[in-house]
Design a protein around this motif. Structure first.
Motif, short mmCIF file in Angstrom:
data_model
loop_
_atom_site.label_atom_id
_atom_site.label_comp_id
_atom_site.label_asym_id
_atom_site.label_seq_id
_atom_site.Cartn_x
_atom_site.Cartn_y
_atom_site.Cartn_z
N ILE A 1 0.62 -0.92 -0.10
CA ILE A 1 -0.27 0.00 -0.05
C ILE A 1 0.81 0.80 0.16
N ILE A 2 0.38 1.95 -1.35
CA ILE A 2 2.04 3.18 -1.44
C ILE A 2 0.51 4.48 -0.62
N PRO A 3 0.78 4.76 0.40
CA PRO A 3 0.40 6.21 0.30
C PRO A 3 0.28 7.67 -0.60
N ALA A 4 -1.42 8.09 -0.28
CA ALA A 4 -1.10 9.03 -1.38
C ALA A 4 -0.82 8.36 -3.22
N ILE A 5 -0.95 6.87 -3.35
CA ILE A 5 -0.65 6.63 -4.65
C ILE A 5 -2.11 5.82 -4.69
N THR A 6 -2.22 4.09 -3.89
CA THR A 6 -2.37 3.36 -3.73
C THR A 6 -4.10 3.04 -2.88
N ASP A 7 -3.61 4.09 -1.79
CA ASP A 7 -4.12 3.77 -0.19
C ASP A 7 -5.52 3.82 -0.48
N HIS A 8 -6.18 5.07 -1.65
CA HIS A 8 -7.11 5.66 -1.47
C HIS A 8 -8.30 4.17 -1.90
N GLU A 9 -7.75 3.13 -3.09
CA GLU A 9 -8.36 2.11 -3.02
C GLU A 9 -8.67 1.06 -1.92
N ILE A 10 -8.43 1.03 -1.18
CA ILE A 10 -8.17 -0.43 -0.09
C ILE A 10 -9.79 -0.56 0.16
N GLU A 11 -10.30 0.39 1.00
CA GLU A 11 -11.77 0.06 0.66
C GLU A 11 -12.00 -1.09 -0.43
N VAL A 12 -12.40 -0.88 -2.14
CA VAL A 12 -12.71 -0.94 -2.98
C VAL A 12 -12.15 -1.67 -3.83
N ILE A 13 -11.00 -2.10 -3.36
CA ILE A 13 -9.54 -3.38 -4.18
C ILE A 13 -10.64 -4.57 -3.22
N ILE A 14 -10.88 -4.29 -1.58
CA ILE A 14 -10.94 -5.70 -0.67
C ILE A 14 -12.16 -6.02 -0.81
N ALA A 15 -13.39 -5.02 -1.86
CA ALA A 15 -14.75 -5.62 -1.68
C ALA A 15 -15.02 -6.10 -3.07
N ARG A 16 -13.63 -6.11 -3.67
CA ARG A 16 -14.26 -6.92 -5.68
C ARG A 16 -13.34 -8.00 -5.20
N VAL A 17 -12.02 -7.96 -4.43
CA VAL A 17 -11.28 -9.79 -4.47
C VAL A 17 -12.36 -10.40 -3.00
N ALA A 18 -13.05 -9.85 -2.49
CA ALA A 18 -14.12 -11.26 -1.82
C ALA A 18 -15.11 -11.09 -2.67
N ALA A 19 -15.80 -10.65 -2.76
CA ALA A 19 -16.76 -11.06 -4.33
C ALA A 19 -15.78 -11.43 -5.49
N ALA A 20 -15.04 -12.07 -5.34
CA ALA A 20 -14.38 -12.91 -6.41
C ALA A 20 -14.36 -14.26 -6.34
N GLY A 21 -14.34 -13.98 -4.49
CA GLY A 21 -14.01 -15.11 -3.62
C GLY A 21 -13.07 -15.98 -2.71
N ALA A 22 -12.35 -14.34 -2.48
CA ALA A 22 -10.71 -14.65 -1.93
C ALA A 22 -11.28 -14.63 -0.43
N ARG B 1 -11.81 -4.91 6.02
CA ARG B 1 -12.02 -6.02 5.66
C ARG B 1 -13.05 -7.78 6.01
N LYS B 2 -13.38 -6.55 7.62
CA LYS B 2 -14.68 -6.97 8.18
C LYS B 2 -15.77 -6.74 7.43
N ARG B 3 -15.70 -5.53 6.88
CA ARG B 3 -17.02 -5.52 6.54
C ARG B 3 -17.54 -6.22 5.22
N ALA B 4 -16.75 -6.74 4.52
CA ALA B 4 -16.28 -8.04 3.56
C ALA B 4 -17.17 -9.20 3.70
N GLY B 5 -16.95 -9.63 4.81
CA GLY B 5 -16.88 -10.40 5.57
C GLY B 5 -15.80 -11.81 5.41
N LEU B 6 -14.46 -10.83 5.22
CA LEU B 6 -13.73 -12.23 4.67
C LEU B 6 -12.35 -12.53 6.16
N SER B 7 -12.24 -14.14 6.46
CA SER B 7 -11.81 -14.33 7.29
C SER B 7 -10.60 -14.16 7.43
N SER B 8 -10.95 -13.93 9.02
CA SER B 8 -9.02 -13.61 9.45
C SER B 8 -7.93 -15.00 10.10
#
Length: 346
Positions: free
Chosen positions: A224-245, A317-324
């Protein structure tokens, strides 16, 4: 970037300016980029580590250097051991180990061998474009499948799907898990950040197909690169969770040795409007330095910015229902090479 590195008697530091040579969104080396592969004949293939903050004790690297050209790659400095540039040489002057499977068979056959999951892709990507022709990664997986040996794979390429026939069978016996790196979903960012890696959407599709085949997948947002990719944290997690991660993980960007000046040059070229801000945040997370190599903090970062990123990640991660829950692979099914047929006769 001009400059010299003398850590390993490297006489010349070659500027890394090839971030835009993959203008088309393809998985593979750009036609403009000439790749030279040198055959390497090591005496052993399993590397072992005792690092307290790495979740494996042994690994295999089929290749040195990586065609993907990710500017942030922490493995870049290893090319200096060969008196080669951690910049452009790391991406174009590669080393392949065609004897890897043979060496692996020898090591797994030793009476002294103790089974523990083997990790692939922890240094350079086992599914970078040259794997298409060399197939060293596949040969190693074929042997591990034969021996029923546990395996962790980390990659940012959907080329992993070419070995789905092997991975599916191993997954049925809890012998394999895959981590797919999804650093950004923005193709424009990916094209400069990871110029010859698979398109982000192809990685999402790889997660979906692996999951559908029963292979457990964790998504990595690293780095995660601050001010470059950090704004995508939530959307990436939502997308990978939807794909089955099943889970997601991350590490704040690390800039060891020659990676720091290469990264600074990349920022100046592509993000001059925020280069100072990015480095200021990175230094804040790394105790006032470009990089913090300390065990315990190098993978997590420290300070307000690191805490903020971690909090956002955990909430998403919690919102997306991913397992810890930590995934464990079986080690009790291992059979040394050559014993499978003998055991069937008993």
């Amino acid at each position: 970037m001009n400059g010299e590195s003398r850590r390993f008697n490297l006489s010349e530091h070659i500027a890394d300016g090839d971030w835009l040579d993959a203008l088309e969104q393809v998985d593979g080396p750009s036609p403009k980029l000439r790749t030279q592969v040198t055959v390497e004949h090591p005496r052993t293939i399993i590397a072992r580590n005792r690092s307290p903050d790495i979740g494996f004790t042994q690994s295999i690297n089929a290749y040195r250097g990586c065609e993907h050209g990710c500017i942030y790659c922490f493995a870049r400095p290893t090319h200096a051991y060969h008196d080669l540039s951690p910049g452009l040489d790391f991406e174009t002057r590669l080393f392949a180990k065609p004897d890897a499977a043979k060496l692996l068979r020898e090591e797994l056959s030793r009476k002294s061998y103790r089974v523990a999951p083997i990790a692939m892709g922890t240094n350079t990507d086992p599914y970078q474009p040259i794997e298409r022709d060399w197939r060293i990664t596949r040969e190693c997986i074929e042997l591990l499948a034969e021996c029923r040996h546990p395996l962790f794979i980390t990659t940012k390429s959907d080329r992993v799907l070419r070995d789905l026939d092997l991975l599916t069978g191993m997954a049925k016996d809890q012998l394999v898990a895959v981590m797919i790196s999804v650093t950004t979903l923005d193709p424009k960012v990916a094209r400069t950040l990871e110029p010859r890696a698979a398109h982000p959407l192809r990685r999402i599709e790889a997660i979906r197909r692996l999951t559908q085949a029963g292979v457990p997948v964790t998504a990595s947002l690293s780095p995660i690169i601050p001010a470059i990719t950090d704004h995508e944290i939530e959307v990436i997690i939502a997308r990978v969770a939807a794909a089955g991660a099943r889970d997601a993980a991350f590490i704040p960007v690390r800039l060891p040795h020659e990676v720091a000046p290469l990264f600074r040059a990349w920022l100046k070229e592509h993000y001059p409007d925020r280069a100072g801000k990015v480095m200021a945040i990175i230094r804040d997370m790394r105790g006032g330095r470009d990089n913090d190599p300390g065990f315990g903090t190098r993978m997590r970062g420290q300070g307000v910015w690191a805490d903020l990123i971690r909090t956002r990640f955990l909430k998403a991660r919690k919102r997306a229902g991913l397992s810890s829950e930590r995934l464990t692979l079986r080690t009790d099914l291992f059979r040394p090479p050559g014993q499978q047929g003998q055991l069937r006769l008993l």
